[in-house]
Write a protein that holds these residues in place. Structure first.
Motif, PDB file in Angstrom:
ATOM      1  N   GLU A 178       0.804  -1.219   0.000  1.00 45.50           N
ATOM      2  CA  GLU A 178       0.000   0.000   0.000  1.00 45.50           C
ATOM      3  C   GLU A 178       0.836   1.269   0.000  1.00 45.50           C
ATOM      4  O   GLU A 178       0.379   2.327   0.426  1.00 45.50           O
ATOM      5  CB  GLU A 178      -1.034  -0.028   1.122  1.00 45.50           C
ATOM      6  CG  GLU A 178      -1.977  -1.203   0.951  1.00 45.50           C
ATOM      7  CD  GLU A 178      -3.194  -1.159   1.827  1.00 45.50           C
ATOM      8  OE1 GLU A 178      -3.516  -0.100   2.385  1.00 45.50           O
ATOM      9  OE2 GLU A 178      -3.842  -2.212   1.931  1.00 45.50           O
ATOM     10  N   GLN A 179       2.068   1.180  -0.485  1.00 51.80           N
ATOM     11  CA  GLN A 179       2.881   2.373  -0.686  1.00 51.80           C
ATOM     12  C   GLN A 179       2.289   3.187  -1.819  1.00 51.80           C
ATOM     13  O   GLN A 179       1.568   2.664  -2.666  1.00 51.80           O
ATOM     14  CB  GLN A 179       4.326   1.990  -1.014  1.00 51.80           C
ATOM     15  CG  GLN A 179       5.029   1.249   0.097  1.00 51.80           C
ATOM     16  CD  GLN A 179       5.187   2.113   1.339  1.00 51.80           C
ATOM     17  OE1 GLN A 179       5.597   3.261   1.267  1.00 51.80           O
ATOM     18  NE2 GLN A 179       4.830   1.549   2.479  1.00 51.80           N
ATOM     19  N   LYS A 180       2.590   4.447  -1.881  1.00 53.70           N
ATOM     20  CA  LYS A 180       2.067   5.329  -2.929  1.00 53.70           C
ATOM     21  C   LYS A 180       2.977   5.378  -4.150  1.00 53.70           C
ATOM     22  O   LYS A 180       2.614   5.926  -5.178  1.00 53.70           O
ATOM     23  CB  LYS A 180       1.843   6.735  -2.376  1.00 53.70           C
ATOM     24  CG  LYS A 180       0.791   6.768  -1.276  1.00 53.70           C
ATOM     25  CD  LYS A 180      -0.528   6.225  -1.771  1.00 53.70           C
ATOM     26  CE  LYS A 180      -1.563   6.147  -0.680  1.00 53.70           C
ATOM     27  NZ  LYS A 180      -2.698   5.320  -1.043  1.00 53.70           N
ATOM     28  N   SER A 181       4.182   4.811  -4.051  1.00 58.30           N
ATOM     29  CA  SER A 181       5.129   4.796  -5.147  1.00 58.30           C
ATOM     30  C   SER A 181       5.882   3.474  -5.113  1.00 58.30           C
ATOM     31  O   SER A 181       6.171   2.957  -4.032  1.00 58.30           O
ATOM     32  CB  SER A 181       6.104   5.963  -4.978  1.00 58.30           C
ATOM     33  OG  SER A 181       7.024   6.007  -6.032  1.00 58.30           O
ATOM     34  N   TRP A 182       6.202   2.922  -6.299  1.00 56.33           N
ATOM     35  CA  TRP A 182       6.888   1.633  -6.348  1.00 56.33           C
ATOM     36  C   TRP A 182       7.688   1.534  -7.638  1.00 56.33           C
ATOM     37  O   TRP A 182       7.234   1.982  -8.684  1.00 56.33           O
ATOM     38  CB  TRP A 182       5.873   0.498  -6.296  1.00 56.33           C
ATOM     39  CG  TRP A 182       6.481  -0.814  -5.939  1.00 56.33           C
ATOM     40  CD1 TRP A 182       7.044  -1.711  -6.781  1.00 56.33           C
ATOM     41  CD2 TRP A 182       6.604  -1.367  -4.630  1.00 56.33           C
ATOM     42  NE1 TRP A 182       7.499  -2.803  -6.067  1.00 56.33           N
ATOM     43  CE2 TRP A 182       7.243  -2.610  -4.756  1.00 56.33           C
ATOM     44  CE3 TRP A 182       6.221  -0.931  -3.368  1.00 56.33           C
ATOM     45  CZ2 TRP A 182       7.508  -3.420  -3.671  1.00 56.33           C
ATOM     46  CZ3 TRP A 182       6.488  -1.737  -2.297  1.00 56.33           C
ATOM     47  CH2 TRP A 182       7.128  -2.968  -2.435  1.00 56.33           C
ATOM     48  N   THR A 183       8.865   0.914  -7.562  1.00 62.50           N
ATOM     49  CA  THR A 183       9.686   0.660  -8.741  1.00 62.50           C
ATOM     50  C   THR A 183      10.031  -0.819  -8.794  1.00 62.50           C
ATOM     51  O   THR A 183      10.504  -1.371  -7.810  1.00 62.50           O
ATOM     52  CB  THR A 183      10.985   1.491  -8.709  1.00 62.50           C
ATOM     53  OG1 THR A 183      10.635   2.882  -8.718  1.00 62.50           O
ATOM     54  CG2 THR A 183      11.878   1.178  -9.903  1.00 62.50           C
ATOM     55  N   VAL A 184       9.776  -1.440  -9.950  1.00 68.10           N
ATOM     56  CA  VAL A 184      10.135  -2.838 -10.205  1.00 68.10           C
ATOM     57  C   VAL A 184      11.394  -2.813 -11.060  1.00 68.10           C
ATOM     58  O   VAL A 184      11.484  -2.019 -12.000  1.00 68.10           O
ATOM     59  CB  VAL A 184       9.011  -3.567 -10.971  1.00 68.10           C
ATOM     60  CG1 VAL A 184       9.424  -4.994 -11.319  1.00 68.10           C
ATOM     61  CG2 VAL A 184       7.728  -3.558 -10.179  1.00 68.10           C
ATOM     62  N   GLN A 185      12.361  -3.668 -10.741  1.00 65.33           N
ATOM     63  CA  GLN A 185      13.564  -3.773 -11.554  1.00 65.33           C
ATOM     64  C   GLN A 185      13.655  -5.163 -12.167  1.00 65.33           C
ATOM     65  O   GLN A 185      13.673  -6.147 -11.443  1.00 65.33           O
ATOM     66  CB  GLN A 185      14.806  -3.482 -10.714  1.00 65.33           C
ATOM     67  CG  GLN A 185      14.847  -2.043 -10.253  1.00 65.33           C
ATOM     68  CD  GLN A 185      16.207  -1.639  -9.767  1.00 65.33           C
ATOM     69  OE1 GLN A 185      17.207  -2.255 -10.094  1.00 65.33           O
ATOM     70  NE2 GLN A 185      16.250  -0.579  -8.987  1.00 65.33           N
ATOM     71  N   LEU A 186      13.711  -5.208 -13.490  1.00 69.39           N
ATOM     72  CA  LEU A 186      13.909  -6.468 -14.189  1.00 69.39           C
ATOM     73  C   LEU A 186      15.415  -6.668 -14.346  1.00 69.39           C
ATOM     74  O   LEU A 186      16.112  -5.767 -14.798  1.00 69.39           O
ATOM     75  CB  LEU A 186      13.248  -6.437 -15.569  1.00 69.39           C
ATOM     76  CG  LEU A 186      11.742  -6.191 -15.585  1.00 69.39           C
ATOM     77  CD1 LEU A 186      11.222  -6.208 -17.010  1.00 69.39           C
ATOM     78  CD2 LEU A 186      11.016  -7.217 -14.739  1.00 69.39           C
ATOM     79  N   THR A 187      15.894  -7.852 -13.974  1.00 66.88           N
ATOM     80  CA  THR A 187      17.327  -8.124 -14.012  1.00 66.88           C
ATOM     81  C   THR A 187      17.639  -9.283 -14.946  1.00 66.88           C
ATOM     82  O   THR A 187      16.752 -10.031 -15.348  1.00 66.88           O
ATOM     83  CB  THR A 187      17.862  -8.446 -12.599  1.00 66.88           C
ATOM     84  OG1 THR A 187      17.174  -9.587 -12.094  1.00 66.88           O
ATOM     85  CG2 THR A 187      17.667  -7.270 -11.643  1.00 66.88           C
ATOM     86  N   GLU A 188      18.912  -9.439 -15.269  1.00 67.54           N
ATOM     87  CA  GLU A 188      19.378 -10.531 -16.118  1.00 67.54           C
ATOM     88  C   GLU A 188      19.100 -11.860 -15.424  1.00 67.54           C
ATOM     89  O   GLU A 188      19.107 -11.949 -14.201  1.00 67.54           O
ATOM     90  CB  GLU A 188      20.884 -10.414 -16.359  1.00 67.54           C
ATOM     91  CG  GLU A 188      21.305  -9.136 -17.052  1.00 67.54           C
ATOM     92  CD  GLU A 188      21.048  -9.134 -18.547  1.00 67.54           C
ATOM     93  OE1 GLU A 188      20.563 -10.142 -19.087  1.00 67.54           O
ATOM     94  OE2 GLU A 188      21.321  -8.101 -19.171  1.00 67.54           O
ATOM     95  N   PRO A 189      18.899 -12.936 -16.200  1.00 70.86           N
ATOM     96  CA  PRO A 189      18.699 -14.253 -15.580  1.00 70.86           C
ATOM     97  C   PRO A 189      19.979 -14.699 -14.879  1.00 70.86           C
ATOM     98  O   PRO A 189      21.080 -14.370 -15.312  1.00 70.86           O
ATOM     99  CB  PRO A 189      18.372 -15.162 -16.763  1.00 70.86           C
ATOM    100  CG  PRO A 189      18.888 -14.452 -17.963  1.00 70.86           C
ATOM    101  CD  PRO A 189      18.855 -12.981 -17.652  1.00 70.86           C
ATOM    102  N   THR A 190      19.798 -15.446 -13.776  1.00 67.77           N
ATOM    103  CA  THR A 190      20.954 -15.960 -13.038  1.00 67.77           C
ATOM    104  C   THR A 190      21.292 -17.376 -13.458  1.00 67.77           C
ATOM    105  O   THR A 190      22.287 -17.915 -13.035  1.00 67.77           O
ATOM    106  CB  THR A 190      20.695 -15.912 -11.517  1.00 67.77           C
ATOM    107  OG1 THR A 190      19.496 -16.631 -11.249  1.00 67.77           O
ATOM    108  CG2 THR A 190      20.563 -14.479 -11.043  1.00 67.77           C
ATOM    109  N   GLY A 191      20.443 -17.993 -14.262  1.00 67.65           N
ATOM    110  CA  GLY A 191      20.682 -19.358 -14.743  1.00 67.65           C
ATOM    111  C   GLY A 191      19.482 -19.848 -15.498  1.00 67.65           C
ATOM    112  O   GLY A 191      18.379 -19.342 -15.336  1.00 67.65           O
ATOM    113  N   ARG A 192      19.644 -20.824 -16.337  1.00 63.67           N
ATOM    114  CA  ARG A 192      18.537 -21.327 -17.130  1.00 63.67           C
ATOM    115  C   ARG A 192      17.585 -22.167 -16.282  1.00 63.67           C
ATOM    116  O   ARG A 192      17.997 -22.872 -15.390  1.00 63.67           O
ATOM    117  CB  ARG A 192      19.073 -22.154 -18.286  1.00 63.67           C
ATOM    118  CG  ARG A 192      19.971 -21.294 -19.150  1.00 63.67           C
ATOM    119  CD  ARG A 192      19.979 -21.574 -20.608  1.00 63.67           C
ATOM    120  NE  ARG A 192      18.800 -21.943 -21.303  1.00 63.67           N
ATOM    121  CZ  ARG A 192      18.024 -21.087 -21.975  1.00 63.67           C
ATOM    122  NH1 ARG A 192      18.286 -19.806 -21.950  1.00 63.67           N
ATOM    123  NH2 ARG A 192      17.009 -21.526 -22.659  1.00 63.67           N
TER     124      ARG A 192
END
Length: 174
Positions: free
Chosen positions: A128-142
């Motif tokens: 229920e925060q008023k602001s949010w950031t999602v970070q997409l990162t590189e895969p760590t393994g298959r």
């Protein structure tokens, strides 16, 4: 007259700078692409009693994009993203409607019968925060699916801005 124009122009710059410095921080739902690929992103959310999905935001490598502007009105948001350059996707178990082209779709039921694709979104709990950031990162393994990065970022940093780091599931892009 020239001095008056210079003074007026100078005051305009000062007033603009003051307004910029004293304005409150924006509250948004943002996504940062921390990979070396271009990604396509769609988001799902419940607005009052109606579920909606929207897409596509094209987010360049190592850049950020605001997906929804203004203070967040819900606790849970859902994201589905595709790696355009290397294939793969960031997905989850919350199925919602999407399509290949830009879209805003009301409702998440009967996607295929209504002529849409059915895609699995991953859930973001904003607390229920008023602001949010999602970070997409590189895969760590298959074959590891949607996992937090090695930094263990499913525990968000302190307010006011929160983020979740997620690596993509391996597999073919749509």
């Amino acid at each position: 007259m020239l001095d008056f124009v210079r003074l007026a122009f100078g005051l305009g710059i000062c007033l603009s700078a003051t307004a910029f410095v004293t304005s409150p921080a924006f509250a948004d739902f943002r996504l940062c692409n921390k990979t070396s690929s271009r990604v396509g992103v769609s988001v799902g959310y419940k607005d009052h009693e109606t579920w909606s999905t929207e897409g596509w935001w094209n987010v360049g490598a190592n850049s950020c994009e605001t997906l929804l502007r203004g203070p967040l009105s819900a606790r849970f948001y859902y994201v589905y993203a595709i790696d355009y350059d290397r294939g793969g996707e960031w997905n989850g178990k919350a199925y919602m409607c999407t399509r290949d082209k830009e879209f805003t779709i009301k409702g998440i039921e009967d996607c295929l019968a209504r002529g849409y694709d059915r895609s699995g979104f991953f859930e973001i709990d904003t607390g229920e925060q008023k602001s949010w950031t999602v970070q997409l990162t590189e895969p760590t393994g298959r074959g590891q699916g949607v996992k937090p990065s090695a930094a263990g970022a499913l525990t968000p940093p302190p307010a006011p801005d929160r983020r979740v780091d997620l690596a993509p599931a391996s597999g073919d892009a749509r």
